[in-house]
Each structure stands twice: as C-alpha cells, then as structure tokens.
Design a protein around this motif. Structure first.
Motif, short mmCIF file in Angstrom:
data_model
loop_
_atom_site.label_atom_id
_atom_site.label_comp_id
_atom_site.label_asym_id
_atom_site.label_seq_id
_atom_site.Cartn_x
_atom_site.Cartn_y
_atom_site.Cartn_z
N SER A 107 7.82 -2.98 3.16
CA SER A 107 7.02 -2.61 1.98
C SER A 107 7.79 -2.89 0.69
O SER A 107 9.03 -2.94 0.67
CB SER A 107 6.68 -1.11 2.06
N GLY A 108 7.04 -3.08 -0.38
CA GLY A 108 7.68 -3.25 -1.69
C GLY A 108 8.50 -2.03 -2.06
O GLY A 108 9.58 -2.14 -2.65
N THR A 109 8.00 -0.85 -1.68
CA THR A 109 8.72 0.39 -1.98
C THR A 109 10.06 0.42 -1.26
O THR A 109 11.09 0.77 -1.86
CB THR A 109 7.88 1.61 -1.55
N PRO A 116 -0.86 6.14 4.93
CA PRO A 116 -0.89 5.60 3.57
C PRO A 116 0.47 5.05 3.12
O PRO A 116 0.52 4.09 2.36
CB PRO A 116 -1.31 6.78 2.69
N GLY A 117 1.56 5.68 3.56
CA GLY A 117 2.89 5.18 3.19
C GLY A 117 3.93 6.29 3.30
O GLY A 117 3.87 7.28 2.57
N PHE A 124 -1.10 6.71 -5.75
CA PHE A 124 -0.86 5.32 -6.17
C PHE A 124 -1.89 4.95 -7.26
O PHE A 124 -1.56 4.36 -8.28
CB PHE A 124 -1.03 4.35 -5.01
N SER A 136 6.28 -1.44 -7.51
CA SER A 136 6.06 -1.50 -6.06
C SER A 136 5.32 -0.24 -5.60
O SER A 136 4.70 -0.23 -4.55
CB SER A 136 7.40 -1.60 -5.32
N ASN A 137 5.49 0.84 -6.43
CA ASN A 137 4.81 2.08 -6.10
C ASN A 137 4.54 2.84 -7.39
O ASN A 137 5.45 3.13 -8.15
CB ASN A 137 5.67 2.92 -5.15
N LYS A 173 -1.64 -3.52 6.76
CA LYS A 173 -0.74 -3.99 5.71
C LYS A 173 -0.27 -5.40 6.02
O LYS A 173 0.16 -5.68 7.13
CB LYS A 173 0.45 -3.04 5.59
N HIS A 231 3.51 2.28 7.55
CA HIS A 231 2.24 2.03 6.86
C HIS A 231 1.14 1.76 7.88
O HIS A 231 1.40 1.48 9.04
CB HIS A 231 2.35 0.83 5.90
N HIS A 232 -0.09 1.75 7.34
CA HIS A 232 -1.29 1.46 8.15
C HIS A 232 -1.19 0.05 8.74
O HIS A 232 -0.44 -0.82 8.27
CB HIS A 232 -2.53 1.59 7.25
N THR A 287 2.17 -6.13 -3.67
CA THR A 287 3.56 -6.39 -3.25
C THR A 287 3.62 -7.69 -2.46
O THR A 287 2.59 -8.28 -2.14
CB THR A 287 4.05 -5.23 -2.36
N HIS A 295 8.21 6.84 3.53
CA HIS A 295 9.50 6.17 3.37
C HIS A 295 10.63 7.18 3.60
O HIS A 295 10.60 8.28 3.05
CB HIS A 295 9.63 5.56 1.98
N ASP A 309 2.20 -7.25 4.37
CA ASP A 309 3.60 -7.60 4.16
C ASP A 309 4.54 -6.60 4.81
O ASP A 309 4.18 -5.45 5.03
CB ASP A 309 3.91 -7.73 2.66
O1 LIG Z 1 0.17 -1.50 1.47
C1 LIG Z 1 0.17 -0.27 1.16
O2 LIG Z 1 -0.70 0.55 1.55
C2 LIG Z 1 1.24 0.20 0.26
N1 LIG Z 1 2.04 -0.71 -0.25
C3 LIG Z 1 3.03 -0.46 -1.24
C4 LIG Z 1 4.36 -1.01 -0.78
O3 LIG Z 1 4.34 -2.13 -0.19
O4 LIG Z 1 5.38 -0.34 -1.04
C5 LIG Z 1 3.05 0.95 -1.75
C6 LIG Z 1 2.62 2.01 -0.79
O5 LIG Z 1 3.69 2.31 0.09
C7 LIG Z 1 1.38 1.65 -0.04
#
Ligand SMILES: O=C(O)C1=N[C@H](C(=O)O)C[C@H](O)C1
Ligand SMILES: NC(=O)C1=CN([C@@H]2O[C@H](COP(=O)(O)OP(=O)(O)OC[C@H]3O[C@@H](n4cnc5c(N)ncnc54)[C@H](OP(=O)(O)O)[C@@H]3O)[C@@H](O)[C@H]2O)C=CC1
Length: 239
Positions: A142-144, A183-184, A209, A99-100, A137, A133-134, A75, A186, A139
């Motif tokens: 998140s892309g999701t 892990p993620g 994933f 993205s997911n 990460k 997220h952890h 992402t 949302h 970015d």
């Molecule tokens: O970086 C991650 O770990 C994840 N990235 C993806 C995102 O940016 O959406 C997918 C997931 O959430 C885990």
C-alpha cells in the motif's frame, strides 16, 4: 465548492456522500479516459482523484493544464510524482497528494516517525511493516506502508530501502496481505529476542479517508502550489 471526481468507485462514492453532506456539489464524475470529458476550469473548483495507478498521472496533469487544482489519493503511481509536481508548477496550479488522507493515519505517521527516531540506535530490534487490505486492491504494498517505510528510513541511516516480503539486512520488509472487506490495517513492529514493540492503525471504514480528502480539497481551493496533508492538518489544528 464544485468538485470533479476522477474515479467513481469505492472511494469516489464515499467522497461524493461526504462532500454533499458538507454542502459541496459534484459536477463531474469520470470513470474512463479523461480525454473523453470536457474540463472547464471555470465550472470546477477542485478535482479529487481516486482512480487507478495507470490513470492517475494523466488525470492529475490534464487537470493542471485546465487550471483545475487536484487532490489525489490514488496510490501506485509515484514514479511520476516529481513530473506531476513540475507540471503543476509550470501551470501555476495547486496539488495535494497523500497516500492516506485519514486524520488517524496522519497521527499514526507522526507516531511512526517519533518511534523510529527512538529505535534507531537499538540494533537488537528488527523492524517490519504489515499491511492488510481488501482483495480488490490493485497495488502492493500500500501507499501508506511505503510512506511508513520511507519515514523509518529517514530516521535510521542503517536502513537503505524496503522490499515486499523478503528483505536484506539493510532493508525493511513489507508484508502485504489481502482479506475480504478490510478497509486498511497497518502495523509497524520492532522485534528483538527479548521483546517486541508494535504500533497499529486500523481503519473501520473508508469514511476517514474520504473526509480527509474533502477537507484537503476545501483547503486547496483558491491556492497555488504544492501542499501536503501536514499543511492541511496544521491549519485544522491551529483553528
Ligand atoms: O486501496 C485502498 O483501499 C487503500 N489504499 C491506500 C494505500 O494504498 O495506502 C490507503 C488506504 O490504506 C486504503
Ligand atoms: N490516499 C488515501 O487516503 C486512499 C487511497 N486509496 C487509493 O485510491 C485508489 C482508488 O481506490 P478505490 O476507490 O478503492 O478503487 P476502485 O477500484 O473502487 O475505484 C477506482 C475507480 O477508477 C475508475 N477508473 C478506471 N479508469 C479510470 C480513469 N482513466 N480515470 C478515472 N477513473 C478511472 C474505475 O472504473 P472501472 O472499475 O470501470 O475500471 C473505478 O471505478 C487506489 O489507488 C487506492 O489505493 C484508497 C483509499 C484511501
């Protein structure tokens, strides 16, 4: 299937595990500039890219130019997505970006679209998105979360965009939080003075994933064109 892993970090290692369980062979692992590696399209069926935002576009398009289809989950590089699609078509290659890749999140995406359509006329509700997220990460958001926001915007003509944190009236605020070993997660919330409605997806590990990415690679092998996780899952559901 012979798989090249572009990115051998948290996701690359999880994908390797699942791919080998499903009888595939990882023939190449890339963790640096892809130009340092020999890419032989006759020896690689699919490349799976879970690298870093600044490397993804070069990784993906270099594979297209070596006649290697790509599944990409990286992402934070989508400003180059249309260019990547164009090169895929020019090279008669095949491409899936998501993205997911998890089945659960793709169900969540459908739920999100449905709920957004139901809420669009209910002006007392304000929508926001939170992603957790952890701490490694790179970015944000998140892309999701961006996918979720884009889906809501498509369903609600009063919403023009999204912003990280503070947003204008016609934008969706996305709150990105970083916590150890998450892990993620949302959450989409519609909040009004009377009540609050929320939908939430919580990943318990990276298994979902990784499984989704390997299933997408199995789907892509031997194909030409640009596909989405929706295409992969429709084939899965129709079987
Ligand atoms: O970086 C991650 O770990 C994840 N990235 C993806 C995102 O940016 O959406 C997918 C997931 O959430 C885990
Ligand atoms: N779509 C989905 O379902 C999911 C997407 N993701 C996304 O996948 C990406 C990777 O996540 P994650 O595995 O946790 O991250 P990691 O940081 O654990 O792994 C990324 C790896 O890429 C390596 N790398 C650095 N430069 C290059 C390069 N030029 N080519 C190939 N690899 C390189 C890094 O090496 P080094 O450490 O030496 O720099 C690192 O090992 C992120 O963008 C994340 O958002 C994650 C989970 C699910």
């Amino acid at each position: 299937m012979k798989i090249a892993l572009l990115g051998y970090g948290r996701m690359g290692k999880t994908i390797e595990e699942i791919a080998e369980q499903r009888g595939h062979e990882v023939v190449l692992k890339v963790s640096d500039d892809i130009d340092n590696h020999e890419l032989d399209g006759s020896k690689i069926d699919v490349a799976i890219d879970f690298s870093i935002p600044k490397a993804a576009f070069k990784n993906i398009t270099t594979c297209f130019k070596h006649n290697i289809p790509v599944v990409s989950g990286t992402t934070g590089w989508l400003d180059n997505y249309e260019k990547a699609r164009k090169i895929c078509k020019e090279e008669d290659s095949a491409f899936i970006y998501a993205s997911n890749f998890s089945l659960g999140v793709n169900v969540f995406f459908e739920l999100n679209k449905k709920l957004a359509g139901m809420m669009q006329g209910l002006e007392d509700y304000k929508v926001d998105i939170e992603e957790i997220h952890h701490t490694q990460k790179l970015d944000a958001p998140s892309g999701t979360a961006i996918t979720l926001a884009q889906q809501i915007i498509e369903e609600n003509s009063k919403l023009k965009g999204w912003q990280l944190d503070d947003a204008d009236e016609d934008e969706i605020p996305i709150y990105a939080k970083r916590e150890e070993n998450v892990p993620g997660t949302h959450t989409v919330t519609y909040d009004s003075p009377i009540d609050s409605i929320e939908i939430k997806h919580t990943a318990k590990s990276r298994q979902g994933f990784a499984l989704g990415a390997v299933v997408a690679a199995e789907y892509l092998k031997g194909k030409q064109g640009i596909f989405t996780m929706k295409d992969v899952l429709s084939e899965l559901f129709n079987n």
